[in-house]
Design an enzyme around this catalytic site. Structure first.
Site, PDB file in Angstrom:
ATOM      1  N   HIS A 180       0.813  -1.222   0.000  1.00 26.26           N
ATOM      2  CA  HIS A 180       0.000   0.000   0.000  1.00 26.26           C
ATOM      3  C   HIS A 180       0.842   1.266   0.000  1.00 26.26           C
ATOM      4  O   HIS A 180       0.338   2.346  -0.289  1.00 26.26           O
ATOM      5  CB  HIS A 180      -1.000  -0.005   1.164  1.00 26.26           C
ATOM      6  CG  HIS A 180      -0.434   0.304   2.509  1.00 26.26           C
ATOM      7  ND1 HIS A 180      -0.150  -0.662   3.450  1.00 26.26           N
ATOM      8  CD2 HIS A 180      -0.123   1.482   3.087  1.00 26.26           C
ATOM      9  CE1 HIS A 180       0.301  -0.090   4.547  1.00 26.26           C
ATOM     10  NE2 HIS A 180       0.333   1.211   4.357  1.00 26.26           N
ATOM     11  N   ASP A 217      -0.377  -7.483   1.447  1.00 27.07           N
ATOM     12  CA  ASP A 217       0.225  -6.152   1.577  1.00 27.07           C
ATOM     13  C   ASP A 217       1.748  -6.258   1.648  1.00 27.07           C
ATOM     14  O   ASP A 217       2.366  -5.975   2.678  1.00 27.07           O
ATOM     15  CB  ASP A 217      -0.343  -5.461   2.815  1.00 27.07           C
ATOM     16  CG  ASP A 217      -0.030  -3.974   2.852  1.00 27.07           C
ATOM     17  OD1 ASP A 217       0.391  -3.429   1.811  1.00 27.07           O
ATOM     18  OD2 ASP A 217      -0.217  -3.365   3.921  1.00 27.07           O
ATOM     19  N   SER A 220       4.056   2.317   8.222  1.00 25.08           N
ATOM     20  CA  SER A 220       3.800   1.271   7.231  1.00 25.08           C
ATOM     21  C   SER A 220       5.050   0.853   6.463  1.00 25.08           C
ATOM     22  O   SER A 220       5.899   1.669   6.136  1.00 25.08           O
ATOM     23  CB  SER A 220       2.766   1.744   6.217  1.00 25.08           C
ATOM     24  OG  SER A 220       1.474   1.544   6.693  1.00 25.08           O
TER      25      SER A 220
END
Length: 259
Positions: A67, A117, A215
């Protein structure tokens, strides 16, 4: 777990721990750490601003979250939009800034709560290893619940709802540090969380978590990469979910051959 843009808000009140449109933030809880304590950590940069974390696998390969390459609205960004800063605890200075040459994200990735992901990046030039720049091996087995892990990154320290509107949906994010943070997190069983998928590793430690801006960064157990920071609750309280490196180990190794 960034450049001036908008915050991602999901309908189920979950948000990825950091994606391209997020402002610069840091880990909830934890403390400043020197890059020597996490020499595999990199800052993924977009338009000169930190947007995500990542981990050094080899002299020219970085592992991060899928992402992290998508802008709001699902726009996929190519390698030319990204650089990585290695060898520095500071996300905006020191160390070495290197252009990303190629990216492969999982072909089935749709959004963080559907899993997949994971992404691999190849750098345009090889890294020079030192006490501040080191690769980390990929774990072959998921850590058992109760294991202690370390997460690191430049993610948010404080996030709260704006209660002046109804329904509350504007996030006020405070404290934008320059320095890398690290925190210890307890591995738990993902099965009690309906948003976790079979490819996740989950953690939950009171007062500590990854958050927006972390992230793509590492979850480490016994000096091995076990997870990639993926998503958690919108206020960064409670559990956090990571893409399992053992689950995607074969995918990563195959992607490296073709990138």
């Amino acid at each position: 777990m960034f450049f001036r843009c908008f915050l991602l808000l999901s309908a189920i009140n979950f948000l990825s721990a950091g994606r391209v449109p997020q402002p610069e933030e840091r880990i909830i809880g934890g403390k400043n750490i020197k890059i020597e304590y996490a020499p595999w950590q990199v800052s993924l940069q977009h338009l000169g601003k930190h947007c995500c974390g990542g981990s050094i696998y080899s002299k020219d390969i970085i592992i991060t979250a899928a992402h992290c390459r998508f802008a709001d609205g699902g726009v996929e960004l190519g390698a030319e939009y990204f650089q990585v800063r290695v060898g520095s605890s500071l996300k905006s200075s020191d160390g070495t800034l290197i252009q990303v040459e190629a990216i492969i994200s999982h072909e089935e990735y749709k959004n963080v709560t559907n899993g997949k992901d994971i992404a691999v990046m190849r750098l345009s030039e090889s890294l020079e290893f030192s006490n501040k720049v080191q690769p980390i091996p990929l774990a072959e087995k998921n850590p058992l619940p109760g294991s202690l892990a370390m997460a690191s990154g430049w993610g948010a320290m404080a996030v709260r709802e704006d209660l002046s509107i109804s329904p509350p949906e504007v996030w006020i994010i405070r404290d934008h540090p320059e320095h890398l943070r690290g925190t210890r997190l307890d591995i738990i069983n993902c099965r009690e969380y309906q948003d976790a998928t079979e490819d996740n590793i989950c953690v939950k430690t009171p007062g500590q978590s990854t958050c927006t801006g972390d992230s793509g960064g590492p979850l480490v157990v016994d000096q091995q990469l076990v997870g990639v920071t993926s998503f958690g609750p919108s206020l960064c309280k409670g559990f956090a979910a990571f893409a399992s490196i053992p689950y995607y180990r074969n995918w990563i190794l195959n992607a490296i051959k073709f990138i």
